[in-house]
Design a protein around this motif. Structure first.
Motif, short mmCIF file in Angstrom:
data_model
loop_
_atom_site.label_atom_id
_atom_site.label_comp_id
_atom_site.label_asym_id
_atom_site.label_seq_id
_atom_site.Cartn_x
_atom_site.Cartn_y
_atom_site.Cartn_z
N LEU A 39 0.83 -1.20 0.00
CA LEU A 39 0.00 0.00 0.00
C LEU A 39 0.87 1.25 0.00
O LEU A 39 0.63 2.20 -0.76
CB LEU A 39 -0.83 -0.06 1.28
N ASP A 40 1.89 1.24 0.86
CA ASP A 40 2.78 2.41 0.93
C ASP A 40 3.46 2.63 -0.42
O ASP A 40 3.59 3.76 -0.88
CB ASP A 40 3.84 2.21 2.03
N GLU A 41 3.86 1.52 -1.06
CA GLU A 41 4.52 1.65 -2.35
C GLU A 41 3.56 2.20 -3.41
O GLU A 41 3.92 3.05 -4.23
CB GLU A 41 5.04 0.27 -2.78
N ALA A 42 2.31 1.73 -3.36
CA ALA A 42 1.31 2.20 -4.32
C ALA A 42 1.05 3.70 -4.13
O ALA A 42 0.98 4.45 -5.11
CB ALA A 42 0.01 1.41 -4.15
N ILE A 43 0.93 4.12 -2.88
CA ILE A 43 0.66 5.54 -2.61
C ILE A 43 1.86 6.38 -3.05
O ILE A 43 1.70 7.47 -3.60
CB ILE A 43 0.31 5.76 -1.12
N GLU A 44 3.03 5.84 -2.86
CA GLU A 44 4.26 6.51 -3.30
C GLU A 44 4.24 6.70 -4.82
O GLU A 44 4.56 7.77 -5.34
CB GLU A 44 5.44 5.62 -2.87
N GLN A 45 3.82 5.63 -5.53
CA GLN A 45 3.79 5.69 -7.01
C GLN A 45 2.69 6.61 -7.53
O GLN A 45 2.82 7.20 -8.59
CB GLN A 45 3.52 4.30 -7.59
N ALA A 46 1.57 6.70 -6.79
CA ALA A 46 0.40 7.45 -7.29
C ALA A 46 0.62 8.95 -7.14
O ALA A 46 1.31 9.41 -6.22
CB ALA A 46 -0.84 7.03 -6.51
N LYS A 47 -0.02 9.71 -8.05
CA LYS A 47 0.06 11.17 -7.94
C LYS A 47 -0.90 11.64 -6.85
O LYS A 47 -0.61 12.55 -6.10
CB LYS A 47 -0.35 11.81 -9.27
N HIS A 48 -2.07 10.99 -6.79
CA HIS A 48 -3.06 11.38 -5.78
C HIS A 48 -2.70 10.75 -4.43
O HIS A 48 -2.32 9.58 -4.36
CB HIS A 48 -4.45 10.91 -6.21
N LYS A 49 -2.82 11.52 -3.36
CA LYS A 49 -2.51 10.97 -2.03
C LYS A 49 -3.79 11.00 -1.18
O LYS A 49 -4.41 12.06 -1.04
CB LYS A 49 -1.44 11.81 -1.31
N PRO A 50 -4.17 9.85 -0.60
CA PRO A 50 -5.35 9.86 0.29
C PRO A 50 -5.02 10.58 1.59
O PRO A 50 -3.86 10.60 2.01
CB PRO A 50 -5.60 8.37 0.55
N ASP A 51 -6.07 11.13 2.24
CA ASP A 51 -5.84 11.79 3.53
C ASP A 51 -5.46 10.76 4.60
O ASP A 51 -4.63 11.02 5.46
CB ASP A 51 -7.11 12.52 4.00
N HIS A 52 -6.16 9.61 4.56
CA HIS A 52 -5.94 8.62 5.62
C HIS A 52 -5.88 7.20 5.08
O HIS A 52 -6.52 6.88 4.08
CB HIS A 52 -7.07 8.68 6.66
N VAL A 53 -5.11 6.38 5.81
CA VAL A 53 -5.08 4.93 5.55
C VAL A 53 -5.51 4.27 6.85
O VAL A 53 -4.89 4.49 7.90
CB VAL A 53 -3.66 4.47 5.17
N VAL A 54 -6.60 3.50 6.80
CA VAL A 54 -7.09 2.82 8.00
C VAL A 54 -6.72 1.34 7.89
O VAL A 54 -7.00 0.71 6.86
CB VAL A 54 -8.62 2.95 8.13
N VAL A 55 -6.09 0.81 8.92
CA VAL A 55 -5.62 -0.58 8.84
C VAL A 55 -6.31 -1.45 9.90
O VAL A 55 -6.32 -1.11 11.09
CB VAL A 55 -4.09 -0.66 9.03
N PHE A 56 -6.88 -2.55 9.43
CA PHE A 56 -7.41 -3.56 10.35
C PHE A 56 -6.26 -4.53 10.64
O PHE A 56 -5.77 -5.22 9.75
CB PHE A 56 -8.60 -4.30 9.72
N GLN A 57 -5.83 -4.53 11.89
CA GLN A 57 -4.65 -5.34 12.25
C GLN A 57 -5.03 -6.81 12.44
O GLN A 57 -5.90 -7.14 13.24
CB GLN A 57 -4.04 -4.82 13.57
N ARG A 58 -4.40 -7.67 11.66
CA ARG A 58 -4.57 -9.12 11.84
C ARG A 58 -3.36 -9.64 12.59
O ARG A 58 -2.24 -9.16 12.38
CB ARG A 58 -4.69 -9.81 10.48
N PRO A 59 -3.56 -10.66 13.43
CA PRO A 59 -2.45 -11.13 14.26
C PRO A 59 -1.29 -11.72 13.45
O PRO A 59 -0.15 -11.70 13.89
CB PRO A 59 -3.08 -12.20 15.15
N GLN A 60 -1.57 -12.19 12.23
CA GLN A 60 -0.52 -12.89 11.47
C GLN A 60 0.58 -11.94 10.99
O GLN A 60 1.70 -12.39 10.71
CB GLN A 60 -1.12 -13.62 10.26
N ALA A 61 0.29 -10.65 10.85
CA ALA A 61 1.32 -9.67 10.44
C ALA A 61 0.78 -8.29 10.77
O ALA A 61 -0.10 -7.79 10.09
CB ALA A 61 1.62 -9.77 8.96
N LYS A 62 1.25 -7.72 11.85
CA LYS A 62 0.78 -6.38 12.23
C LYS A 62 1.50 -5.34 11.38
O LYS A 62 2.70 -5.47 11.09
CB LYS A 62 1.07 -6.12 13.71
#
Ligand code: COA
Ligand code: AMP
Length: 635
Positions: A181-204
């Protein structure tokens, strides 16, 4: 008087407005429509203009109000993690309204776009419904797509927020989504205001303030948000699908027509009643996931399954039967490839003997052409109707089906039976003339299309017109070719463009060619879909190298596979590349992909009259033989 299907079909064609106005009575409207079928901007049609409703209210709140509060809305079953759970309609209302409140508190309002990058967990449905509740427009991106694909979608729909899980889980690996996601946002011209993450125990995921937010934290702090009424014609979601180039098409779905058509289809097509368990074994990233994991079953007050697993290997080829037996599933909808996988591992269906399937009533298959052998096997082992039905991301629901809730016609293997009510399907030749029964041509649908189908492409009316309406004026071009037999049964044989279906996933060979063309050693390339016993089709690339490049072919093939995986994603299943000196072309320079495909699939083919240099074909044949694909001389 005919049977229920014939009556419904006749009315749906003769008096479209009356037919769909009746179906619309099953939906709760905050304002009744002014016009059922709005033809004022034809050939762009709109349904239920002037009407207002909220899709989330119809999928969740109304069921709580109408006595289904304690009924299970979502069953989650993950043979990959071992987790299982249920969410009642009352719990779903609580979760959705709180998450909607959290999104609103971070600035999301009606009309804003929100990208969802989520795996098969119940929270994916919560996020979709929370967007619908606010009148925000969700765009779910399938987890198997690479950051570049995500970036293209971010720039096209310009989301205010992205909602993601911390990871997806495939049988062989945990995929951390946040770095992608971070890489995609880096590549994109448009930047979202917020990224909301649902934390799963397998990889926080690591969250960086102030942009990144933790789902649980903001939901716990939020006030529940009410449903916001929206216009029937307002967009509910955008779902990107493969077109003929690397720029995917943003299929738009409206609120009103979608709710009406999907709720109607649950009974008429799938014969599902409120309270029953319906399972679409697909992914929320595809249209099947939108229509029949999320919205359809919930609009009907049924129970839907969110299954995080595969038909085989999680842990075995009996997993589908285990889920059906354990959760009282009455109807399963999946892609033929899933059944080919099960049949290959367990040809005698030994695993079935372990499970009580007495509640199971029907199997629906779609997403790719279903080979008769697979249908026959499924019929023999399951002993219930096996129904092939034909539809597309664009249409949102079936163009053709054996409508189980109306009338079950005798099955003809290889055909998805008749057009569903609302669909006037014709077969046209290149001069826009209808062909005789049994003759192959372009499968088209007379306009206007029924409710729930795409009104346009996101911010691209001209592309919509060009892609779907321009070639056959007065008709919608499906992009499929096939025929209709003397009994009115439709046969869908092949695509007329460069879209291929890999394990039920729709992919563009044009997009893969754009990626291969970016390889520094590649001068020219072509990608075709070749037949595969399991996946239906798999992509195969032909590349010609620039003068002076002597890199070994195996090395080039490895690099090409890595490039497609990196740019499009693992879901493309791009593994094979052959290096050739030239590509076969017509005298006007068009690459003869169809001929190459026929050679690769060992089909009869005629030497194209327009071929520039027939002497090229033996090299193509040899190259194909070198990777184990058979060949046949031209007839
Ligand atoms: N996130 C990340 N990666 C994903 C993914 C996701 N959501 N879904 C698939 N992938 C990856 C897989 O891990 C695999 O990667 P690999 O090359 O490293 O092994 C690749 O994409 C191809 O996956 P898949 O298409 O699932 O093929 P498979 O070989 O793993 O499994 C089947 C074969 C037939 C069992 C599987 O394709 C299947 O279940 N198909 C049903 C498809 C379906 O439901 N389609 C929806 C239309 S109704
Ligand atoms: P998608 O948009 O991913 O749903 O893919 C739609 C395409 O899949 C269609 O245009 C067809 O080419 C193919 N398809 C879907 N269902 C069927 C079916 N039942 N029979 C033949 N092809 C199908």
């Amino acid at each position: 008087m005919g049977n229920a299907y014939e009556e419904a079909y006749a009315l749906s064609i003769q008096d479209k407005a009356a037919f769909w106005a009746k179906a619309a009575e099953d939906i709760v409207w905050t304002k009744t429509w002014d016009t059922v079928l709005d033809e004022s901007n034809a050939p762009l049609y709109r349904w239920f203009s002037g009407g207002e409703l909220n899709t989330c209210h119809n999928a969740v709140d109304r069921h709580v109000e109408e006595g289904r509060a304690d009924q299970v809305a979502i069953i989650y079953d993950s043979p990959i993690t071992g987790a299982k759970g249920t969410t009642t309609y009352a719990e779903l209302k609580d979760q959705v309204s709180r998450f909607a409140g959290a999104m609103a508190a971070k600035g999301v309002t009606k009309g804003d776009r929100v990208i969802l990058y989520m795996p098969m967990i119940a929270e994916s449905l919560v996020a979709m419904l929370a967007c619908a509740r606010l009148g925000a427009v969700h765009s779910v991106v399938f987890g198997g797509f690479a950051p570049h694909e995500l970036a293209t979608r971010i720039d096209d729909c310009q989301p205010k927020m992205i909602v993601a899980a911390s990871c997806g889980i495939e049988p062989n690996r945990v995929i951390a989504y946040k770095p992608l996601l971070d890489e995609a946002i880096e590549q994109a011209k448009h930047k979202p205001d917020h990224v909301v993450v649902f934390q799963r125990p397998q990889a926080k995921a690591e969250l960086t303030a102030p942009r990144d937010l933790d789902w649980e934290v903001i939901a716990a702090a939020a006030e529940p948000h009410d449903c916001v009424p929206v216009a029937a014609t307002d967009p509910l979601y955008i779902l990107y699908t493969s077109g003929t180039t690397g720029q995917p098409k943003g299929v738009v779905r409206d609120n009103g027509g979608h709710a009406v058509a999907l709720k109607w289809s649950m009974k008429a097509i799938y014969d599902i009643n409120p309270g029953e368990v319906f399972w679409a074994a697909s992914d929320v990233g595809w249209v099947v996931g939108h229509s029949y994991i999320c919205y359809g079953p919930l609009l009907q007050g049924a129970t839907t399954m969110v299954f995080e697993g595969k038909p085989v290997g999680t842990p075995d080829a009996g997993t589908f039967w285990r889920v059906i037996a354990e959760h009282d599933v009455v109807t399963l909808f999946t892609a033929p490839t899933a059944f080919r996988a099960i049949k290959r591992e367990d040809p005698d269906a030994k695993f079935l003997e372990k499970y009580n399937m007495s509640k199971f009533r029907a199997l629906f298959l779609a997403g790719e052409r279903c080979d008769p052998a697979t249908i026959e096997w499924a019929e023999a082992v399951l002993k219930v109707p096996v129904i092939d039905h034909w539809w597309q991301t664009e249409t949102g629901w079936s163009i053709a089906a054996n409508c189980l809730g109306l009338h079950l016609f005798p099955v003809k293997h290889g055909s998805p039976t008749r057009p569903a009510p609302g669909w006037d399907v014709r077969v046209l030749d290149d001069n826009n003339h209808e062909v005789e029964p049994g003759q192959i041509g372009a499968l088209v649908c007379k306009l206007p299309l029924p409710p729930g189908t795409l009104p346009t492409l996101w911010n691209a009316d001209a592309r919509f017109h060009q892609a779907y309406l321009a070639d056959f004026p007065g008709y919608y071009k499906t992009g499929d070719a096939g025929f209709i037999d003397d009994d009115g049964y439709i046969y869908v044989m092949t695509r007329t463009d460069d879209i291929i279906n890999v394990a039920g996933h729709r992919l563009s060979t044009g997009a893969m060619e754009e990626v291969l063309a970016g390889h520094p050693s590649v001068a020219e390339c072509a990608v075709i879909g070749v037949a595969d016993d399991l996946k239906g089709q798999v992509p195969l690339g032909f590349v010609c190298l620039k003068t002076g490049i002597n890199t070994p072919a195996e090395q080039i093939a490895k690099e090409c596979a890595a490039l497609v995986r990196d740019q499009i994603g693992p879901v493309a299943a791009y593994k094979q590349t052959v290096v050739v000196h030239r590509l076969p072309k017509t005298r006007s320079g068009k690459i003869l992909r169809g001929t190459m495909q026929k050679i690769a699939d060992n089909q009869d083919f005629k030497m194209p009259a327009t071929i520039d240099d027939p002497g090229i074909l033996p090299e193509i044949e040899e190259a194909l033989e070198s990777i184990g694909l058979a060949r046949k001389r031209p007839s």
